[in-house]
Design a protein around this motif. Structure first.
Motif, PDB file in Angstrom:
ATOM      1  N   PHE A   1       0.868  -1.172   0.000  1.00 51.20           N
ATOM      2  CA  PHE A   1       0.000   0.000   0.000  1.00 51.20           C
ATOM      3  C   PHE A   1       0.903   1.219   0.000  1.00 51.20           C
ATOM      4  N   LEU A   2       0.645   2.147  -0.909  1.00 49.16           N
ATOM      5  CA  LEU A   2       1.479   3.328  -1.083  1.00 49.16           C
ATOM      6  C   LEU A   2       0.692   4.583  -0.711  1.00 49.16           C
ATOM      7  N   PHE A   3       1.414   5.639  -0.359  1.00 45.10           N
ATOM      8  CA  PHE A   3       0.793   6.932  -0.106  1.00 45.10           C
ATOM      9  C   PHE A   3       1.227   7.928  -1.182  1.00 45.10           C
ATOM     10  N   LEU A   4       0.263   8.557  -1.830  1.00 51.14           N
ATOM     11  CA  LEU A   4       0.522   9.696  -2.696  1.00 51.14           C
ATOM     12  C   LEU A   4       0.196  10.952  -1.902  1.00 51.14           C
ATOM     13  N   THR A   5       1.177  11.798  -1.692  1.00 53.12           N
ATOM     14  CA  THR A   5       0.945  13.038  -0.959  1.00 53.12           C
ATOM     15  C   THR A   5       0.633  14.146  -1.960  1.00 53.12           C
ATOM     16  N   ASN A   6      -0.621  14.587  -1.980  1.00 50.38           N
ATOM     17  CA  ASN A   6      -1.044  15.615  -2.943  1.00 50.38           C
ATOM     18  C   ASN A   6      -2.133  16.516  -2.374  1.00 50.38           C
ATOM     19  N   PRO A   7      -1.878  17.153  -1.225  1.00 45.94           N
ATOM     20  CA  PRO A   7      -2.900  18.052  -0.673  1.00 45.94           C
ATOM     21  C   PRO A   7      -3.003  19.332  -1.492  1.00 45.94           C
ATOM     22  N   LYS A   8      -4.153  19.964  -1.413  1.00 43.95           N
ATOM     23  CA  LYS A   8      -4.351  21.274  -2.021  1.00 43.95           C
ATOM     24  C   LYS A   8      -4.876  22.218  -0.951  1.00 43.95           C
ATOM     25  N   ALA A   9      -4.200  23.332  -0.791  1.00 46.22           N
ATOM     26  CA  ALA A   9      -4.530  24.250   0.294  1.00 46.22           C
ATOM     27  C   ALA A   9      -5.848  24.978   0.033  1.00 46.22           C
ATOM     28  N   GLN A  10      -6.589  25.193   1.097  1.00 50.06           N
ATOM     29  CA  GLN A  10      -7.765  26.050   1.095  1.00 50.06           C
ATOM     30  C   GLN A  10      -7.449  27.230   2.007  1.00 50.06           C
ATOM     31  N   ASN A  11      -7.475  28.433   1.436  1.00 48.72           N
ATOM     32  CA  ASN A  11      -7.131  29.639   2.202  1.00 48.72           C
ATOM     33  C   ASN A  11      -5.751  29.533   2.843  1.00 48.72           C
ATOM     34  N   GLY A  12      -4.826  28.939   2.093  1.00 47.12           N
ATOM     35  CA  GLY A  12      -3.454  28.854   2.567  1.00 47.12           C
ATOM     36  C   GLY A  12      -3.178  27.745   3.555  1.00 47.12           C
ATOM     37  N   GLU A  13      -4.137  26.872   3.805  1.00 41.35           N
ATOM     38  CA  GLU A  13      -3.964  25.808   4.797  1.00 41.35           C
ATOM     39  C   GLU A  13      -4.346  24.457   4.199  1.00 41.35           C
ATOM     40  N   ASN A  14      -3.495  23.457   4.464  1.00 38.11           N
ATOM     41  CA  ASN A  14      -3.811  22.085   4.065  1.00 38.11           C
ATOM     42  C   ASN A  14      -4.647  21.439   5.165  1.00 38.11           C
ATOM     43  N   TYR A  15      -5.891  21.182   4.873  1.00 37.72           N
ATOM     44  CA  TYR A  15      -6.770  20.586   5.870  1.00 37.72           C
ATOM     45  C   TYR A  15      -6.631  19.064   5.849  1.00 37.72           C
ATOM     46  N   PRO A  16      -6.767  18.424   7.005  1.00 35.18           N
ATOM     47  CA  PRO A  16      -6.569  16.968   7.072  1.00 35.18           C
ATOM     48  C   PRO A  16      -7.741  16.194   6.493  1.00 35.18           C
TER      49      PRO A  16
END
Length: 368
Positions: A324-339
């Motif tokens: 199982f692999l993790f792709l890290t690709n968050p996109k910030a909302q209002n400058g913050e990466n939400y969990p």
């Protein structure tokens, strides 16, 4: 588990690619086969899995396509489906480049135990589609320590076993001005929460990973009434089976001891849910070596530590070697990466191509 529109869309897209599919779980789960055209003989069979379910969260991203149904993809499962459909399109168009079979697995109900993997296995998934190996990819920001725009791998333990419990203390109600007339379940619950923390610090080796958290406590209706009952709900995360057993036993013992000391009763419902996700060492190293051929050092990262969240992909790994692999690709909302599971959680869709590329590369290398 109820995903009729999503499942119908998956089947429709597979049909456009001339990939026949089969459904499970009353039509909610979908599996399909892409037959390689390279060489002769049976060849190996590689499973690629994506989960499909959303969460009962009111979306607050403000995106033009934001959900207004009271449910949203707050855990990137929409991205998982997109990656697997993208890989299916590439692989089906280039079946001459691999032998054996690619098995596509679209699974519902990862978020809610008992999950969708175990029922699919029980309905005969591996009988209909035997596998030699299996791979899954989770997008988003599962491990905040990892770099955006990267695929992250780890051999061995990756994600924790997940257990839940509901504990109800039952006492006797009274006016809060006369506590001597009560058997106070709030006091019992408070002592239990405090004593619970001693399990990790005093009953388990410091080197053994474990988390015990209370996420809900409910009891009482007014400041001047001692209630009859208080209910606690908690979660346990662990890796080693003996640690899992030890924690469950200690929770029972502590509850029993507090009942004796506080003159109350308790009802405990402890549920074993997903086992730990443990990646096969040899296969995971093969996958890392394969991905290193196409990803540079900034795009491929070896994780050192597991994470304490859980995944029912563990059930597939109990049956078939895989990773199982993790792709890290968050996109910030209002400058913050939400969990994950947050109403403003979002992903960088452009980086989903990394997941598609990984699926395709793995298939071409394993089935060459």
């Amino acid at each position: 588990m109820d995903l009729p529109q999503t499942s119908a869309y998956i089947k429709q897209e597979l049909a456009k690619m001339d990939i026949p599919s089969k459904t499970y779980l009353n039509g909610m789960a979908v599996a399909a086969r892409i037959q390689g055209a390279k060489g002769t003989g049976r060849g190996l069979r590689l499973g690629l899995r994506a989960d499909m379910d959303a969460l009962p969260v009111q979306e607050e991203t403000g995106l033009s396509f934001a959900s207004d149904s009271g449910c949203m993809h707050a855990c990137a499962h929409d991205g998982h489906m997109a990656m697997l459909l993208g890989a299916a399109k590439v692989l089906s168009a280039h079946a001459d480049l691999f032998s054996g079979e690619v098995i596509l697995i679209f699974q519902p109900s990862e978020e809610v135990p008992p999950g969708g993997a175990l029922p699919m296995l029980a309905e005969g998934l591996l009988h209909d589609f035997p596998l030699d190996f299996i791979v899954g990819i989770h997008a988003g920001i599962v491990n905040p320590a990892t770099k955006p725009g990267s695929i992250n791998w780890k051999e061995g333990p990756l994600m924790a076993a997940v257990d839940t419990f509901i504990l109800r203390f039952i006492g006797e109600s009274s006016h809060a001005a006369h506590p001597e007339q009560s058997r106070d379940p709030i006091a019992a619950a408070a002592q239990f929460i405090t004593a619970l923390q001693s399990i990790k610090s005093r009953n388990i080796k410091a080197s053994d990973l474990a988390v015990i958290s209370i996420g809900k406590i409910q009891g009482g209706v007014s400041q001047n009434i001692i209630p009859e009952t208080v209910e606690l709900q908690g979660t346990v995360r662990s890796f080693a089976p003996e640690v899992r057993d030890r924690i469950e036993n200690r929770i029972k013992q502590i509850a029993e001891g507090i009942c004796l000391a506080m003159d109350v009763q308790a009802k405990l419902d402890f549920q074993r849910n997903y086992p730990a996700v443990v990646n096969d060492g040899d296969f995971t190293r093969r996958i890392a070596a394969s991905l290193a051929k196409i990803l540079d050092s900034s795009e491929l990262n070896q994780m050192q530590d597991p994470v304490m969240i859980g995944e029912d992909f563990a059930y597939f790994l109990n049956e078939v070697p895989g990773t199982f692999l993790f792709l890290t690709n968050p996109k910030a909302q209002n400058g913050e990466n939400y969990p994950h599971h947050h109403p403003r959680f979002d992903i960088n869709e452009e980086q989903l191509t990394l997941g598609v590329t990984a699926f395709v590369q793995i298939a071409l290398d394993i089935l060459r």
